[in-house]
Motif scaffolding. Structure first.
Motif, short mmCIF file in Angstrom:
data_model
loop_
_atom_site.label_atom_id
_atom_site.label_comp_id
_atom_site.label_asym_id
_atom_site.label_seq_id
_atom_site.Cartn_x
_atom_site.Cartn_y
_atom_site.Cartn_z
N ALA A 268 0.81 -1.22 0.00
CA ALA A 268 0.00 0.00 0.00
C ALA A 268 0.84 1.27 0.00
O ALA A 268 0.31 2.36 -0.12
CB ALA A 268 -0.91 0.01 1.22
N ALA A 269 2.15 1.13 0.15
CA ALA A 269 3.00 2.31 0.35
C ALA A 269 2.84 3.33 -0.78
O ALA A 269 2.74 2.96 -1.95
CB ALA A 269 4.46 1.89 0.49
N TRP A 270 2.83 4.59 -0.40
CA TRP A 270 2.65 5.68 -1.36
C TRP A 270 3.96 6.01 -2.10
O TRP A 270 3.96 6.69 -3.10
CB TRP A 270 2.15 6.94 -0.64
CG TRP A 270 0.67 6.96 -0.40
CD1 TRP A 270 -0.25 7.67 -1.11
CD2 TRP A 270 -0.07 6.27 0.61
NE1 TRP A 270 -1.50 7.46 -0.59
CE2 TRP A 270 -1.43 6.62 0.46
CE3 TRP A 270 0.28 5.38 1.64
CZ2 TRP A 270 -2.43 6.13 1.29
CZ3 TRP A 270 -0.71 4.89 2.48
CH2 TRP A 270 -2.05 5.26 2.30
N SER A 271 5.05 5.52 -1.54
CA SER A 271 6.33 5.68 -2.23
C SER A 271 7.14 4.41 -2.02
O SER A 271 6.91 3.68 -1.05
CB SER A 271 7.08 6.89 -1.68
OG SER A 271 7.37 6.71 -0.32
N SER A 272 8.05 4.13 -2.93
CA SER A 272 8.81 2.90 -2.77
C SER A 272 10.24 3.09 -3.22
O SER A 272 10.56 3.97 -4.01
CB SER A 272 8.15 1.79 -3.59
OG SER A 272 8.10 2.18 -4.94
N VAL A 273 11.09 2.25 -2.67
CA VAL A 273 12.50 2.26 -3.06
C VAL A 273 12.63 1.51 -4.38
O VAL A 273 12.22 0.37 -4.51
CB VAL A 273 13.37 1.61 -1.97
CG1 VAL A 273 14.80 1.46 -2.44
CG2 VAL A 273 13.31 2.43 -0.69
N VAL A 274 13.17 2.17 -5.39
CA VAL A 274 13.35 1.57 -6.71
C VAL A 274 14.64 0.76 -6.70
O VAL A 274 14.71 -0.34 -7.22
CB VAL A 274 13.43 2.65 -7.81
CG1 VAL A 274 13.57 2.03 -9.17
CG2 VAL A 274 12.22 3.58 -7.74
N ASP A 275 15.66 1.34 -6.11
CA ASP A 275 16.97 0.70 -6.13
C ASP A 275 17.83 1.28 -5.00
O ASP A 275 17.55 2.38 -4.53
CB ASP A 275 17.65 1.00 -7.48
CG ASP A 275 18.67 -0.09 -7.85
OD1 ASP A 275 18.83 -1.04 -7.05
OD2 ASP A 275 19.29 0.05 -8.91
N PHE A 276 18.82 0.52 -4.60
CA PHE A 276 19.74 1.07 -3.60
C PHE A 276 21.10 0.40 -3.73
O PHE A 276 21.23 -0.69 -4.29
CB PHE A 276 19.19 0.89 -2.17
CG PHE A 276 19.20 -0.53 -1.68
CD1 PHE A 276 20.30 -1.03 -0.99
CD2 PHE A 276 18.12 -1.36 -1.89
CE1 PHE A 276 20.32 -2.34 -0.53
CE2 PHE A 276 18.13 -2.67 -1.44
CZ PHE A 276 19.23 -3.17 -0.76
N ASN B 236 23.01 4.74 -0.73
CA ASN B 236 22.33 5.61 -1.69
C ASN B 236 21.08 4.91 -2.19
O ASN B 236 21.14 3.75 -2.59
CB ASN B 236 23.24 5.96 -2.86
CG ASN B 236 24.41 6.82 -2.44
OD1 ASN B 236 24.33 7.56 -1.45
ND2 ASN B 236 25.51 6.73 -3.16
N GLN C 234 17.35 5.12 -4.53
CA GLN C 234 16.47 5.82 -5.47
C GLN C 234 15.05 5.45 -5.09
O GLN C 234 14.73 4.27 -4.97
CB GLN C 234 16.73 5.38 -6.92
CG GLN C 234 17.95 6.02 -7.56
CD GLN C 234 19.22 5.34 -7.14
OE1 GLN C 234 19.32 4.12 -7.19
NE2 GLN C 234 20.21 6.11 -6.70
N SER C 235 14.21 6.46 -4.91
CA SER C 235 12.82 6.16 -4.60
C SER C 235 11.87 6.96 -5.46
O SER C 235 12.26 7.95 -6.08
CB SER C 235 12.48 6.37 -3.12
OG SER C 235 13.47 7.11 -2.48
N LYS C 236 10.64 6.48 -5.45
CA LYS C 236 9.66 7.01 -6.39
C LYS C 236 8.31 7.04 -5.69
O LYS C 236 7.98 6.13 -4.93
CB LYS C 236 9.61 6.03 -7.57
CG LYS C 236 8.93 6.53 -8.81
CD LYS C 236 9.07 5.43 -9.88
CE LYS C 236 8.44 5.74 -11.20
NZ LYS C 236 7.21 6.40 -11.31
N VAL C 237 7.56 8.07 -5.98
CA VAL C 237 6.20 8.14 -5.46
C VAL C 237 5.31 7.30 -6.36
O VAL C 237 5.37 7.41 -7.58
CB VAL C 237 5.72 9.61 -5.42
CG1 VAL C 237 4.21 9.71 -5.28
CG2 VAL C 237 6.42 10.35 -4.28
N SER C 238 4.49 6.43 -5.74
CA SER C 238 3.67 5.55 -6.57
C SER C 238 2.19 5.92 -6.57
O SER C 238 1.41 5.34 -7.32
CB SER C 238 3.87 4.10 -6.12
OG SER C 238 4.10 4.02 -4.73
N LYS C 239 1.79 6.86 -5.69
CA LYS C 239 0.37 7.25 -5.69
C LYS C 239 0.27 8.77 -5.62
O LYS C 239 1.03 9.42 -4.88
CB LYS C 239 -0.34 6.71 -4.44
CG LYS C 239 -0.50 5.21 -4.40
CD LYS C 239 -1.39 4.87 -3.20
CE LYS C 239 -1.18 3.44 -2.74
NZ LYS C 239 -1.83 3.18 -1.44
#
Lengths: 259, 317
Positions: A219-227, B135, B137-142
């Motif tokens: 449900a998270a409104w933001s997520s970690v794409v990569d690290f 480090n 990288q994050s993104k808003v999904s909603k």
């Protein structure tokens, strides 16, 4: 006065903290958990307010089973009872989901004052208190280095870049505190023994009307794409001062165009 | 190009540098619109915003906006988000900026990213977490991406735009007016730049030895036009005011240059300064962990090294 202190168990900053490779969330098993330092100041402030005005201090934490250690510490300091929101469905919750879930519990248990540290040492978002105030529709008295309560009135000093703002509101309210506010007490042996007998209520999400679709990683409104681990800083030049250390440092700053 | 809202940070009508950085960043991803929250928009401020690329300047001049803690700014931005459907909202990652972002995220049911140090295509944000160790990288999904960007992350570049002023009337809810600011107290700031915004920060720690000796640190800072910071050891000892503490329980700084004098570099301190571009350390203990981070280190007594450095800088200016 019914005071609820929100505390968070965070990884000990003295140890190496990691993200999990599978779901990119904090690896809580790899490190020792400790009470978020700024939350200890929140507990202390709650205890002082109770000592001055009477009432009860309830500790609220959200986290896995291990987080009970955090509750015990706050109870040993002198809090009266605790509520532990613990449910596998909460794993991976971001700040929005966390504030939603905690607001639901706060609505259920009731409060005159909610106190928490101004940020956690792990995520360091610094948004939870503001989000809670928004969700609960109560005044936001954040970044306080001084709190005064009189009857149903509350006044704080909110630290700012230029000094501080004096802020006033009416209870109920949400307060976040900074480190300067007080000196947290150490739990006494008596406190530690007494803490073992204090009531701890464990809630699952259903017990606090928390919608499973609003919490957890999915449900998270933001997520970690990569690290990735930050590239280590390349060892720089180290010189020993032989009476010309300042001049040499000036040469370095000039070479980098800072002078 | 799609519109990106940028919340202006200002002090007594003067636009802060971080806002120019945000406008520059926004320009690479869309068309920036500046949002001026409160009274006091001057012709100079307006010109400055236009100079750095603000296509529009939304002005909500009601003093109500600044008389209450944070909530009115979030309410104003939420109203603008509803009216303009922007591609993103950028704020400065200051304590207050992050709180505005948090409340706006709840109001607009949008994701929020705090302490971004970079922002790219698709509003993927770079963050540096765990005291600079990882480090991310994050993104808003909603919803609308709401991103709080750290000062000094982008070099401000002028690129004149229209800067068309558009008045915004905003009716605040009672909830937004719940925490009233009754007095603003200014403390010994002097002429130095603000700590979290400064391009150069000079910090002193335990090795400084006393409150009086902090004048050595201030002297170096002034020679460089820098802000002064302090480690927790120094603020705990009462040598320097707490609001200048850099570290885990203090301020996070990300300057171009960070000079640590008499600071050992405990994790508590590193967490607040590790993302500085260039780090210079002065410490008499060659084993101090700060030297592991330093681009340039001087092993020596700061009471000798710092005054000499200050003198050299003043000589070469």
């Amino acid at each position: 006065m019914n005071i609820v202190v929100c505390v968070k168990q965070v990884p000990d900053t003295a140890t190496e903290r990691k993200l999990r490779s599978d779901d990119k969330t904090l690896d809580r098993d790899a490190v020792d958990g400790v009470v978020n330092e700024l939350d200890e100041y929140a507990v202390e402030e709650a205890l002082r307010l109770k000592e001055a005005h009477g009432g009860e201090v309830t500790v609220l934490t959200m986290g896995p089973g291990k987080a009970t250690e955090t509750i015990r510490k706050a109870l040993a300091m002198g809090a009266d009872k605790a509520v532990h929101l613990s449910d596998d469905a909460l794993h991976g919750s971001d700040a929005l989901s966390t504030s939603y879930a905690m607001a639901q519990v706060l609505k259920k248990i009731g409060f005159d004052l909610v106190i928490l540290g101004s940020e956690s040492t792990d995520a360091r978002t610094g948004v939870l208190a503001a989000m809670l105030a928004e969700r609960l529709g109560t005044p936001q008295l954040t970044l306080a280095n001084k709190v005064d309560v009189e009857g149903s009135s509350i006044a704080i000093q909110r630290i700012t870049d230029y000094g501080f703002d004096k802020v006033e509101a009416t209870l109920p309210a949400v307060v976040s505190v900074v480190e300067k506010i007080n000196e947290p007490r150490y739990p006494s042996f008596k406190g530690i023994m007494a803490a073992k007998k204090k009531p701890v209520e464990t809630l699952a999400i259903g017990d606090a009307s928390i919608d499973a679709a609003q919490v957890g990683l999915a449900a998270a409104w933001s997520s970690v794409v990569d690290f990735a681990a930050a590239p280590p800083r390349v060892a720089g030049t180290i010189v020993k001062d032989e009476g010309d250390g300042g001049a040499k440092a000036a040469d370095y700053l000039a070479s980098k165009k800072f002078i | 190009m799609s519109e990106i809202l940028v919340l202006v940070e200002q002090v007594e009508g003067e636009v802060k540098k971080v806002t120019l950085e945000l406008l520059t960043l926004a320009r690479s991803l869309g068309t920036p619109s500046a949002v001026w929250a409160g009274p006091g928009l001057t012709a100079e401020a307006k010109a400055r915003l236009a100079e750095y690329g603000a296509d529009k300047i939304y002005v909500a001049a009601s003093s109500d906006i600044v008389d209450y803690v944070v909530a009115p700014k979030a309410e104003l931005l939420a109203q603008l988000v509803a009216a303009t459907s922007p591609a993103a909202v950028l704020v400065a990652a200051t304590s207050e900026g992050k709180e505005v972002a948090g409340r706006l995220a709840v109001k607009t049911d949008s994701g929020v990213i705090t302490d971004a140090v970079g922002l790219g295509e698709g509003f993927v944000a770079d963050q540096s977490i765990f005291g600079g160790g990882i480090n991310v990288q994050s993104k808003v999904s909603k919803g609308t991406p709401i991103v709080a960007v750290r000062p000094n992350s982008t070099a401000p570049e002028a690129a004149p735009a229209a800067g068309a002023e558009e008045e915004v009337s905003v009716t605040l809810s009672d909830a937004a007016k719940a925490a009233r600011i009754v007095e603003r107290v200014k403390q010994e700031k002097g002429a130095r730049p603000e700590l979290t915004e400064a391009a150069i920060v000079v910090s002193g720690g335990r090795g400084v030895g006393s409150a009086d000796n902090f004048s050595i640190i201030e002297g170096l800072a002034d020679s460089l036009g820098a802000a002064v910071g302090a480690s927790r050891a120094a603020t705990d000892a009462g040598w320097y005011p707490h609001q200048f503490q850099v570290g885990q329980t203090g301020k996070t700084v990300s300057p171009q240059l960070y000079i640590a004098a008499g600071i050992s570099g405990a994790i508590q301190h590193r967490a607040g300064m590790q993302t500085a571009k260039t780090i210079v350390a002065i410490n008499k203990d060659p084993e101090a962990p700060i030297f592991e981070l330093a681009d340039y280190g001087v092993v020596g007594d700061l009471h000798q090294v710092v005054p000499q450095l200050t003198e050299e800088i003043n000589k070469r200016k």
